[in-house]
Design a protein around this motif. Structure first.
Motif, PDB file in Angstrom:
ATOM      1  N   MET A 129       0.853  -1.174   0.000  1.00  0.00           N
ATOM      2  CA  MET A 129       0.000   0.000   0.000  1.00  0.00           C
ATOM      3  C   MET A 129       0.903   1.242   0.000  1.00  0.00           C
ATOM      4  O   MET A 129       1.806   1.360   0.812  1.00  0.00           O
ATOM      5  CB  MET A 129      -0.884  -0.026   1.253  1.00  0.00           C
ATOM      6  N   ASN A 130       0.616   2.156  -0.916  1.00  0.00           N
ATOM      7  CA  ASN A 130       1.421   3.374  -0.967  1.00  0.00           C
ATOM      8  C   ASN A 130       0.865   4.430   0.001  1.00  0.00           C
ATOM      9  O   ASN A 130      -0.158   4.229   0.643  1.00  0.00           O
ATOM     10  CB  ASN A 130       1.533   3.895  -2.401  1.00  0.00           C
ATOM     11  N   ARG A 131       1.537   5.567   0.080  1.00  0.00           N
ATOM     12  CA  ARG A 131       1.150   6.612   1.040  1.00  0.00           C
ATOM     13  C   ARG A 131      -0.240   7.177   0.774  1.00  0.00           C
ATOM     14  O   ARG A 131      -0.993   7.459   1.696  1.00  0.00           O
ATOM     15  CB  ARG A 131       2.179   7.735   1.016  1.00  0.00           C
ATOM     16  N   THR A 132      -0.561   7.363  -0.497  1.00  0.00           N
ATOM     17  CA  THR A 132      -1.879   7.903  -0.845  1.00  0.00           C
ATOM     18  C   THR A 132      -2.979   6.935  -0.434  1.00  0.00           C
ATOM     19  O   THR A 132      -4.012   7.345   0.120  1.00  0.00           O
ATOM     20  CB  THR A 132      -1.952   8.198  -2.351  1.00  0.00           C
ATOM     21  N   GLN A 133      -2.772   5.644  -0.696  1.00  0.00           N
ATOM     22  CA  GLN A 133      -3.762   4.644  -0.299  1.00  0.00           C
ATOM     23  C   GLN A 133      -3.902   4.582   1.217  1.00  0.00           C
ATOM     24  O   GLN A 133      -5.013   4.478   1.744  1.00  0.00           O
ATOM     25  CB  GLN A 133      -3.372   3.269  -0.841  1.00  0.00           C
ATOM     26  N   ALA A 134      -2.772   4.653   1.919  1.00  0.00           N
ATOM     27  CA  ALA A 134      -2.805   4.618   3.383  1.00  0.00           C
ATOM     28  C   ALA A 134      -3.555   5.832   3.934  1.00  0.00           C
ATOM     29  O   ALA A 134      -4.337   5.713   4.883  1.00  0.00           O
ATOM     30  CB  ALA A 134      -1.387   4.559   3.942  1.00  0.00           C
ATOM     31  N   LEU A 135      -3.340   6.994   3.334  1.00  0.00           N
ATOM     32  CA  LEU A 135      -4.042   8.207   3.743  1.00  0.00           C
ATOM     33  C   LEU A 135      -5.550   8.034   3.545  1.00  0.00           C
ATOM     34  O   LEU A 135      -6.353   8.365   4.421  1.00  0.00           O
ATOM     35  CB  LEU A 135      -3.530   9.409   2.947  1.00  0.00           C
ATOM     36  N   GLY A 136      -5.927   7.496   2.395  1.00  0.00           N
ATOM     37  CA  GLY A 136      -7.346   7.260   2.108  1.00  0.00           C
ATOM     38  C   GLY A 136      -7.974   6.280   3.075  1.00  0.00           C
ATOM     39  O   GLY A 136      -9.092   6.501   3.567  1.00  0.00           O
ATOM     40  N   ARG A 137      -7.290   5.190   3.368  1.00  0.00           N
ATOM     41  CA  ARG A 137      -7.811   4.198   4.319  1.00  0.00           C
ATOM     42  C   ARG A 137      -7.973   4.802   5.711  1.00  0.00           C
ATOM     43  O   ARG A 137      -8.952   4.539   6.394  1.00  0.00           O
ATOM     44  CB  ARG A 137      -6.889   2.977   4.399  1.00  0.00           C
ATOM     45  N   TYR A 138      -7.001   5.615   6.124  1.00  0.00           N
ATOM     46  CA  TYR A 138      -7.079   6.275   7.425  1.00  0.00           C
ATOM     47  C   TYR A 138      -8.303   7.190   7.472  1.00  0.00           C
ATOM     48  O   TYR A 138      -9.070   7.175   8.432  1.00  0.00           O
ATOM     49  CB  TYR A 138      -5.791   7.054   7.698  1.00  0.00           C
ATOM     50  N   GLY A 139      -8.497   7.972   6.425  1.00  0.00           N
ATOM     51  CA  GLY A 139      -9.650   8.862   6.367  1.00  0.00           C
ATOM     52  C   GLY A 139     -10.964   8.096   6.388  1.00  0.00           C
ATOM     53  O   GLY A 139     -11.924   8.501   7.063  1.00  0.00           O
TER      54      GLY A 139
END
Length: 121
Positions: free
Chosen positions: A1-11
């Motif tokens: 999982m890249n940073r953008t995906q991780a940010l989206g999952r967190y949100g």
């Protein structure tokens, strides 16, 4: 999982917690309908089926997440809602469908800022 995906999952996790805290029942997360796309969160709020788009941004020069639902995106969310209903049916208690947007901004310091706009499309 890249940073953008991780940010989206967190949100999406923050959004799901907020929706649950306000009395909504989460029915599905990250639900896909072929090439049409994905619904971030499907929930039930009383007699309403809620299709929820979640947009998360880091504080900075990026577009405000609340500007994310363009007319084209709204049309896609309506098609996704119809697809979800077609495949899953609608509980007897549901009398309507609503599309919501949750915008989350993560500041450099401090707690995330969450905005929930109901009925955006």
């Amino acid at each position: 999982m890249n940073r953008t995906q991780a940010l989206g999952r967190y949100g999406e996790e923050l959004a799901a917690r907020r929706l649950t805290a306000t009395g909504m029942h989460i029915l599905a997360r990250n639900w896909r309908c072929g090439r049409t796309g994905e619904i971030d969160i499907v929930a039930r709020h009383g007699g309403t089926l809620v299709v929820c788009e979640v947009k998360t941004r880091r504080d900075g020069g990026f577009e405000d997440p609340m500007a994310a639902v363009t007319p084209r995106k709204a049309d896609r969310l309506r098609r996704l809602a119809a697809c979800w209903i077609d495949r899953n049916g609608v509980p007897d208690s549901v009398q309507g469908v609503r599309i919501d947007l949750i915008g989350i901004v993560l500041p450099r310091r401090g707690a995330p800022l969450l905005t929930h706009a109901r009925g955006v499309a």
